[in-house]
Design a protein around this motif. Sequence first.
Motif, PDB file in Angstrom:
ATOM      1  N   ILE B  25     109.173  53.382  55.902  1.00  0.00           N
ATOM      2  CA  ILE B  25     109.131  53.894  54.530  1.00  0.00           C
ATOM      3  C   ILE B  25     110.155  55.014  54.367  1.00  0.00           C
ATOM      4  CG2 ILE B  25     107.689  55.073  52.818  1.00  0.00           C
ATOM      5  CD1 ILE B  25     105.312  53.562  54.209  1.00  0.00           C
ATOM      6  N   LEU B 213     103.811  52.593  48.566  1.00  0.00           N
ATOM      7  CA  LEU B 213     103.183  52.448  47.250  1.00  0.00           C
ATOM      8  C   LEU B 213     104.253  52.118  46.222  1.00  0.00           C
ATOM      9  CD1 LEU B 213     100.705  52.701  45.404  1.00  0.00           C
ATOM     10  CD2 LEU B 213     101.203  55.123  45.189  1.00  0.00           C
ATOM     11  N   GLY B 293     100.589  68.531  38.985  1.00  0.00           N
ATOM     12  CA  GLY B 293     100.197  67.466  39.909  1.00  0.00           C
ATOM     13  C   GLY B 293      99.006  66.644  39.447  1.00  0.00           C
ATOM     14  N   LEU B 294      98.604  65.718  40.306  1.00  0.00           N
ATOM     15  CA  LEU B 294      97.521  64.795  39.962  1.00  0.00           C
ATOM     16  C   LEU B 294      96.212  65.532  39.701  1.00  0.00           C
ATOM     17  CD1 LEU B 294      97.579  61.653  42.277  1.00  0.00           C
ATOM     18  CD2 LEU B 294      97.407  61.717  39.815  1.00  0.00           C
ATOM     19  N   LEU B 473     104.866  59.968  36.975  1.00  0.00           N
ATOM     20  CA  LEU B 473     104.529  59.948  38.402  1.00  0.00           C
ATOM     21  C   LEU B 473     104.776  58.566  38.992  1.00  0.00           C
ATOM     22  CD1 LEU B 473     101.201  62.000  38.694  1.00  0.00           C
ATOM     23  CD2 LEU B 473     103.516  62.732  39.175  1.00  0.00           C
ATOM     24  N   VAL B 484     105.334  59.596  47.868  1.00  0.00           N
ATOM     25  CA  VAL B 484     104.680  60.403  46.833  1.00  0.00           C
ATOM     26  C   VAL B 484     104.973  61.891  47.018  1.00  0.00           C
ATOM     27  CG1 VAL B 484     102.814  58.765  46.399  1.00  0.00           C
ATOM     28  CG2 VAL B 484     102.524  60.518  48.149  1.00  0.00           C
ATOM     29  N   ASP B 485     105.769  62.207  48.054  1.00  0.00           N
ATOM     30  CA  ASP B 485     106.070  63.624  48.282  1.00  0.00           C
ATOM     31  C   ASP B 485     107.542  63.935  48.051  1.00  0.00           C
ATOM     32  OD1 ASP B 485     106.959  62.148  50.370  1.00  0.00           O
ATOM     33  OD2 ASP B 485     106.166  63.433  51.963  1.00  0.00           O
ATOM     34  N   ALA B 486     108.162  63.141  47.153  1.00  0.00           N
ATOM     35  CA  ALA B 486     109.569  63.411  46.821  1.00  0.00           C
ATOM     36  C   ALA B 486     109.650  64.757  46.098  1.00  0.00           C
ATOM     37  CB  ALA B 486     110.105  62.293  45.937  1.00  0.00           C
ATOM     38  N   VAL B 488     109.778  67.753  43.628  1.00  0.00           N
ATOM     39  CA  VAL B 488     109.202  67.839  42.286  1.00  0.00           C
ATOM     40  C   VAL B 488     110.230  67.678  41.160  1.00  0.00           C
ATOM     41  CG1 VAL B 488     107.930  69.365  40.722  1.00  0.00           C
ATOM     42  CG2 VAL B 488     107.241  69.175  43.115  1.00  0.00           C
ATOM     43  N   ARG B 491     110.307  64.213  39.427  1.00  0.00           N
ATOM     44  CA  ARG B 491     109.336  63.804  38.408  1.00  0.00           C
ATOM     45  C   ARG B 491     109.627  64.523  37.089  1.00  0.00           C
ATOM     46  NH1 ARG B 491     103.614  65.697  40.963  1.00  0.00           N
ATOM     47  NH2 ARG B 491     104.414  64.674  42.800  1.00  0.00           N
TER      48      ARG B 491
END
Lengths: 139, 545
Positions: B25, B213, B293-294, B473, B484-486, B488, B491
């Motif tokens: 990945i 993902l 964030g989420l 996102l 998912v940790d690209a 910030v 986004r």
Amino acid sequence: MFTQIMAPVDLAHAERLGRALGVTADLARHYGAPVCYVAVGAATPGKLAHTPQEFQQKLDAFAAEQAAKHGHSATAKALITPDPAVDMDDSLLKAVEQVGADLVVMASHVPGVADYLLPSHGGRMASHSGASVLIVRPD
Amino acid sequence: MADDTNQGIPEPDGPADLIDTDYEIGQDNVEGQIGPFGFDIHNPVFLISGVAIVAFVFYALALPEQAGEFFGWLRPALTSTFDWFFLISANIFVLFCLFLIVSPWGAVRLGGKDAVPDYTYVGWFAMLFAAGMGIGLMFFGVLEPVYHMAISEPLGVPSPIAEDGTIIAANVEAAKRMGLAATIYHWGLHPWAIYAIVALALALFTFNKGLPLTIRSAFYPIFGDRVWGWTGHIIDTLAVFATLFGLATSLGFGAQQANAGLEHVFGIPNSITVQVILISVITGVALISVLRGLDGGVKVLSEINMGIAALLLLFVLLAGPTMTILSDFVAGLGTYAADIVPLSNPFGREDTGYMQGWTAFYWAWWISWSPFVGMFIARVSRGRTVREFVICVLIIPSLVCVLWMAVFGGTAIDQVLSDPAGSAVKAEVIDSYNPPLSLFAMLEGLPLASITSVIGIVLVIVFFVTSSDSGSLVIDTITAGGKVDAPVPQRVFWCTFEGAVAIVLLIGGGLGALQAMVISTGLPFTLVLLLMCWAIFKGLTSEHR
């Protein structure tokens, strides 16, 4: 003076951690304090691991390697969160409590313009953590 | 399994059935720094998606008539030519989901046997609802039941309103029931099955099989390692493309509709300036949400939104004809259950206006949104069993939609039939077709209209924010190769880009053309979803139950 050290690490960029890891080990030996290496990861598969369990295994291996190399006692704690890019600071702050750390040693980048918009992790830790925080600039 | 040189990826302890692939990945990602901001993007999905989006915006702006004419022709041509394909496929999705509930694979847990859910039921449900459907309920909750009751005559059930506006008493009961049932059909099991298929495929291949993902991962059982090449690049790019344009065009139209509401309630002028301000405000709030964030942003906003929506629902239920609404709820549900088979049948129908203009259109619309909503649902669903997942994504939202339609639509239908001459709903839906005003027209017929209308406008705006932040996102994750940790700022880029595209299309024209284009992507994605059903089946059979 210190009884438990917490060392946040980014395993994806372990090559940039050399100086901070050296300082962590020196302090651990000096105070005879164990080190808990913590890392923030996602529940989704990433570059380092496919699952949270695998992430913990890699961190365990990393901690064991540091302990063997520097001769201090070490544990590891993976902090899994759905959105690590944003939740990192909160996860680390919670971990300070969970680990019972009184000293946090972490690497940080050279400050730049972007820090005014997105504050650094080390900066937030120093502002909000009850523990002492030592931020180590890279070589 | 990966070799030892590429980060080594050992099997975890305990039951797991990770897919054996050499792909690491993030291996195609490009990391770097632009000025003070870091980036970590997939090569070439990020670039191709970005360039294609800009190119299409230019096309729509440079040749507005040609684009409008082409996509204006394409969308109805697809939904009328392939209506049978959309209807049959959607039926397959529902049956497949129902099969999963009762099958032994229902016991498979997403994230592995010992995984615990990341979110409580309330937070989880609020997020999947706010991302996927909330905004539609605001616009169609009143419009659609009234329209189907009075105009579209689904399954040939005659309208109770004669051309001269008088009520034909003999037709009233059947038309009322069918108006609700025909609406519930579009907001019930079928759309949620579409979302559930995409979400389940992605959750399964991400959390149980260890793949990134991103949409392409669901195709691993079909294409094997080719999904990491151009086959996968095309699938992911198409998903980014449909999601960004879907969000941007909805945002553009949403701003026009919110402006219409503001004009109706407060007399604020209906102008491009006001609409640009609205888009900027929505994008600004969405930016704060993605930066938090989420957990701190998207979930909190979704929960607030659900709370306000529930209060509005309760108010209309109590202030409206409560007993009529409750009996409509039961009658509508009964008619839906009784007529779901004829409504789902694409052959030998005479109500083509309803079947092609509404049903096939809706199916294409839901399907074109499914990469976005499905991927978002997948991301927040770790730790649920397949059975729990399908029940909660399929059955519960369907029931909420039924209740919503019965309360809002039932009240509106009652207003139309009890006082046809004085009904604002009749004026805005039947006499003239004004979708953005239908909700406010219904609220006008109830007490405290000035307060509830403001709540309605706030809800419309916040529902847009909750779609915009979750969409950003999703796009960020796909264009970062599933990471998912690209950084910030990425986004932030997508969220801002989406608002900018909406503003450019609003000012330059082309919203309609590009929205028609997005809905047209529903056709290839229908094929994609059918393949996903097969992939889910293959994936589940090797899982530990």
